[in-house]
Scaffold this motif. Structure first.
Motif, PDB file in Angstrom:
ATOM      1  N   LEU A  29       0.780  -1.356  -0.101  1.00  0.00           N
ATOM      2  CA  LEU A  29      -0.117   0.174   0.200  1.00  0.00           C
ATOM      3  C   LEU A  29       0.356   1.081  -0.186  1.00  0.00           C
ATOM      4  O   LEU A  29       2.203   1.484   1.063  1.00  0.00           O
ATOM      5  CB  LEU A  29      -0.944   0.089   1.462  1.00  0.00           C
ATOM      6  N   ALA A  30       0.433   2.792  -0.212  1.00  0.00           N
ATOM      7  CA  ALA A  30       1.375   3.911  -0.462  1.00  0.00           C
ATOM      8  C   ALA A  30       1.328   4.256   0.934  1.00  0.00           C
ATOM      9  O   ALA A  30       0.389   4.370   1.252  1.00  0.00           O
ATOM     10  CB  ALA A  30       0.132   4.222  -1.011  1.00  0.00           C
ATOM     11  N   ARG A  31       2.132   4.158   1.475  1.00  0.00           N
ATOM     12  CA  ARG A  31       2.564   5.354   2.822  1.00  0.00           C
ATOM     13  C   ARG A  31       1.949   6.456   2.765  1.00  0.00           C
ATOM     14  O   ARG A  31       2.775   7.577   2.842  1.00  0.00           O
ATOM     15  CB  ARG A  31       4.021   4.590   3.433  1.00  0.00           C
ATOM     16  N   PRO A  32       1.556   6.489   3.857  1.00  0.00           N
ATOM     17  CA  PRO A  32       1.127   8.224   4.185  1.00  0.00           C
ATOM     18  C   PRO A  32       2.611   8.759   4.361  1.00  0.00           C
ATOM     19  O   PRO A  32       3.862   7.634   5.009  1.00  0.00           O
ATOM     20  CB  PRO A  32       0.055   8.103   5.099  1.00  0.00           C
ATOM     21  N   VAL A  85      -4.884   8.891   6.589  1.00  0.00           N
ATOM     22  CA  VAL A  85      -4.576   8.315   4.739  1.00  0.00           C
ATOM     23  C   VAL A  85      -3.994   8.980   3.705  1.00  0.00           C
ATOM     24  O   VAL A  85      -4.114   9.900   3.889  1.00  0.00           O
ATOM     25  CB  VAL A  85      -6.147   7.709   4.580  1.00  0.00           C
ATOM     26  N   SER A  86      -3.329   8.155   3.066  1.00  0.00           N
ATOM     27  CA  SER A  86      -2.523   8.863   2.211  1.00  0.00           C
ATOM     28  C   SER A  86      -4.137   9.125   1.178  1.00  0.00           C
ATOM     29  O   SER A  86      -5.288   8.929   1.233  1.00  0.00           O
ATOM     30  CB  SER A  86      -2.043   7.966   1.443  1.00  0.00           C
ATOM     31  N   VAL A  87      -3.547   9.982  -0.140  1.00  0.00           N
ATOM     32  CA  VAL A  87      -3.974  10.865  -1.084  1.00  0.00           C
ATOM     33  C   VAL A  87      -4.973  10.180  -1.857  1.00  0.00           C
ATOM     34  O   VAL A  87      -6.118   9.901  -2.147  1.00  0.00           O
ATOM     35  CB  VAL A  87      -3.928  11.833  -1.706  1.00  0.00           C
ATOM     36  N   VAL A  88      -4.061   8.596  -2.328  1.00  0.00           N
ATOM     37  CA  VAL A  88      -4.248   7.816  -3.308  1.00  0.00           C
ATOM     38  C   VAL A  88      -5.328   6.654  -2.489  1.00  0.00           C
ATOM     39  O   VAL A  88      -6.507   6.229  -3.318  1.00  0.00           O
ATOM     40  CB  VAL A  88      -2.999   7.007  -4.034  1.00  0.00           C
ATOM     41  N   MET A  89      -5.123   6.218  -0.862  1.00  0.00           N
ATOM     42  CA  MET A  89      -5.984   5.301  -0.744  1.00  0.00           C
ATOM     43  C   MET A  89      -7.555   6.173  -0.590  1.00  0.00           C
ATOM     44  O   MET A  89      -8.399   5.328  -0.599  1.00  0.00           O
ATOM     45  CB  MET A  89      -5.443   5.277   0.580  1.00  0.00           C
ATOM     46  N   ALA A  90      -7.366   7.273  -0.502  1.00  0.00           N
ATOM     47  CA  ALA A  90      -9.106   8.511  -0.604  1.00  0.00           C
ATOM     48  C   ALA A  90      -9.656   8.169  -0.850  1.00  0.00           C
ATOM     49  O   ALA A  90     -10.863   7.984  -1.488  1.00  0.00           O
ATOM     50  CB  ALA A  90      -8.307   9.721   0.837  1.00  0.00           C
ATOM     51  N   VAL A  91      -8.572   8.836  -2.113  1.00  0.00           N
ATOM     52  CA  VAL A  91      -9.533   8.672  -3.668  1.00  0.00           C
ATOM     53  C   VAL A  91      -9.738   7.897  -4.496  1.00  0.00           C
ATOM     54  O   VAL A  91     -11.004   7.891  -5.108  1.00  0.00           O
ATOM     55  CB  VAL A  91      -8.268  10.083  -4.602  1.00  0.00           C
ATOM     56  N   ARG A  92      -8.456   7.077  -4.343  1.00  0.00           N
ATOM     57  CA  ARG A  92      -9.017   5.813  -5.388  1.00  0.00           C
ATOM     58  C   ARG A  92      -9.772   4.340  -4.644  1.00  0.00           C
ATOM     59  O   ARG A  92     -11.102   3.428  -4.868  1.00  0.00           O
ATOM     60  CB  ARG A  92      -7.681   4.980  -5.730  1.00  0.00           C
ATOM     61  N   ILE A 113      -3.096  22.715  -2.155  1.00  0.00           N
ATOM     62  CA  ILE A 113      -3.343  22.377  -3.769  1.00  0.00           C
ATOM     63  C   ILE A 113      -2.082  20.530  -3.246  1.00  0.00           C
ATOM     64  O   ILE A 113      -0.888  21.113  -2.336  1.00  0.00           O
ATOM     65  CB  ILE A 113      -2.467  22.847  -5.010  1.00  0.00           C
ATOM     66  N   VAL A 114      -2.803  19.349  -3.124  1.00  0.00           N
ATOM     67  CA  VAL A 114      -2.075  18.447  -3.320  1.00  0.00           C
ATOM     68  C   VAL A 114      -1.068  18.104  -4.592  1.00  0.00           C
ATOM     69  O   VAL A 114      -0.745  18.421  -5.597  1.00  0.00           O
ATOM     70  CB  VAL A 114      -2.926  17.150  -3.424  1.00  0.00           C
ATOM     71  N   LYS A 115       0.772  17.602  -4.082  1.00  0.00           N
ATOM     72  CA  LYS A 115       1.188  18.105  -4.919  1.00  0.00           C
ATOM     73  C   LYS A 115       1.809  16.110  -4.595  1.00  0.00           C
ATOM     74  O   LYS A 115       2.558  15.515  -5.922  1.00  0.00           O
ATOM     75  CB  LYS A 115       2.821  18.503  -4.294  1.00  0.00           C
ATOM     76  N   ASP A 116       1.771  15.382  -4.147  1.00  0.00           N
ATOM     77  CA  ASP A 116       2.128  13.736  -4.338  1.00  0.00           C
ATOM     78  C   ASP A 116       0.970  12.731  -3.937  1.00  0.00           C
ATOM     79  O   ASP A 116       0.207  13.414  -2.373  1.00  0.00           O
ATOM     80  CB  ASP A 116       3.480  13.955  -3.098  1.00  0.00           C
ATOM     81  N   TYR A 117       0.532  11.949  -5.023  1.00  0.00           N
ATOM     82  CA  TYR A 117      -0.150  11.372  -4.163  1.00  0.00           C
ATOM     83  C   TYR A 117      -0.039  10.215  -3.075  1.00  0.00           C
ATOM     84  O   TYR A 117      -0.868   9.614  -2.214  1.00  0.00           O
ATOM     85  CB  TYR A 117      -0.947   9.671  -5.193  1.00  0.00           C
ATOM     86  N   ARG A 118       0.939  10.775  -1.882  1.00  0.00           N
ATOM     87  CA  ARG A 118       1.103   9.462  -0.298  1.00  0.00           C
ATOM     88  C   ARG A 118       1.122  10.680   0.463  1.00  0.00           C
ATOM     89  O   ARG A 118       1.134  10.532   1.455  1.00  0.00           O
ATOM     90  CB  ARG A 118       2.137   9.434  -0.812  1.00  0.00           C
ATOM     91  N   GLU A 119       0.448  12.354  -0.115  1.00  0.00           N
ATOM     92  CA  GLU A 119       0.538  12.788   0.881  1.00  0.00           C
ATOM     93  C   GLU A 119      -0.560  12.699   1.812  1.00  0.00           C
ATOM     94  O   GLU A 119      -1.613  11.936   1.749  1.00  0.00           O
ATOM     95  CB  GLU A 119      -0.124  15.006   0.586  1.00  0.00           C
ATOM     96  N   SER A 120      -0.605  13.135   3.474  1.00  0.00           N
ATOM     97  CA  SER A 120      -1.252  12.826   4.783  1.00  0.00           C
ATOM     98  C   SER A 120      -2.461  13.117   4.519  1.00  0.00           C
ATOM     99  O   SER A 120      -2.556  14.990   4.365  1.00  0.00           O
ATOM    100  CB  SER A 120      -0.362  12.530   5.814  1.00  0.00           C
ATOM    101  N   ILE A 121      -3.515  12.703   4.955  1.00  0.00           N
ATOM    102  CA  ILE A 121      -4.938  13.799   5.218  1.00  0.00           C
ATOM    103  C   ILE A 121      -4.978  12.488   6.562  1.00  0.00           C
ATOM    104  O   ILE A 121      -5.116  11.689   6.603  1.00  0.00           O
ATOM    105  CB  ILE A 121      -6.177  12.707   4.277  1.00  0.00           C
ATOM    106  N   LYS A 122      -5.264  13.551   7.313  1.00  0.00           N
ATOM    107  CA  LYS A 122      -5.354  13.797   9.148  1.00  0.00           C
ATOM    108  C   LYS A 122      -6.506  14.025   9.142  1.00  0.00           C
ATOM    109  O   LYS A 122      -7.559  13.993   8.640  1.00  0.00           O
ATOM    110  CB  LYS A 122      -4.376  13.833   9.905  1.00  0.00           C
TER     111      LYS A 122
END
Length: 208
Positions: free
Chosen positions: A22-25, A33-40, A67-76
């Protein structure tokens, strides 16, 4: 960087079986959760990580107005994600992260620390890693602060005192809302909607 599905936090709302990695936040691996997990995976707005990256390149994804710049950015916890609309990251009663629609322009944060700076200024540290310089209002550890999006300025302070609405963020009663009946030392007595009254550590609850 990735982490294996087996070693990931149980808060992730994903099946225990599936792809190995899984993509690590980027921050707070166990509390975001990472942006990719949230969106996908959670919102189903994309089918692949590549599609999420395209959304990032189009600058349509934001966290707390940034603005998000990396798909692994953390959403807390209690952060706001903007995609097709705004979503708030919260917790379900089974302890899993979930995204719910949000219409506000603020987020609630728990005060976890204070630091005295030069010229007698006080820095307030919040649970999601952000901070601000306190004004004249007295703010204590354990209080909640509503922070404006996107300028990150404090709008309102809520004390974890009798009568306050609250939300349990960890422990046996995670994901439940209630009302504070009393507060003694580091324990908070809470009454839930079903009438049940419990005492839990103040670190496990946030005032709303």
């Amino acid at each position: 960087m990735h982490l294996t599905r087996a070693e990931s936090t149980t808060k992730f709302p994903i099946p225990r079986k599936g792809t190995k990695y899984l993509a690590r936040p980027l921050e707070s691996v166990d509390n975001s959760v990472s942006v990719v997990m949230a969106v996908r995976d959670m919102l189903k707005l994309a089918r692949t990580a590549r599609e999420v990256k395209k959304m990032i390149n189009s600058k349509v994804l934001k966290i707390n107005g940034r603005i998000v710049k990396d798909y692994r950015e953390s959403i807390k916890l209690f952060n706001v994600l903007e995609a097709d609309k705004k979503y708030l990251l919260t917790l379900s009663t089974n302890g899993k992260f979930k995204l719910v629609p949000s219409e506000g322009n603020e987020r609630v944060c728990k005060v976890i620390g204070k630091k005295t700076l030069n010229k007698a200024r006080t820095q307030i540290n919040l649970h999601d890693g952000t901070n601000f310089i306190a004004g004249k209002e007295k703010i204590e550890i354990g209080d909640s602060v509503y922070v404006a999006i996107p300028d990150n300025k404090p709008k309102k302070v809520v004390k974890l005192d009798k009568g306050a609405k609250c939300f349990v963020i960890k422990g046996r009663y995670i994901g439940k809302e209630g009302k504070v009946k009393s507060r003694e030392g580091k324990k908070v007595e809470i009454e839930f909607a079903d009438g049940k009254i419990v005492k839990i550590p103040q670190g496990e609850v946030i005032a709303l």
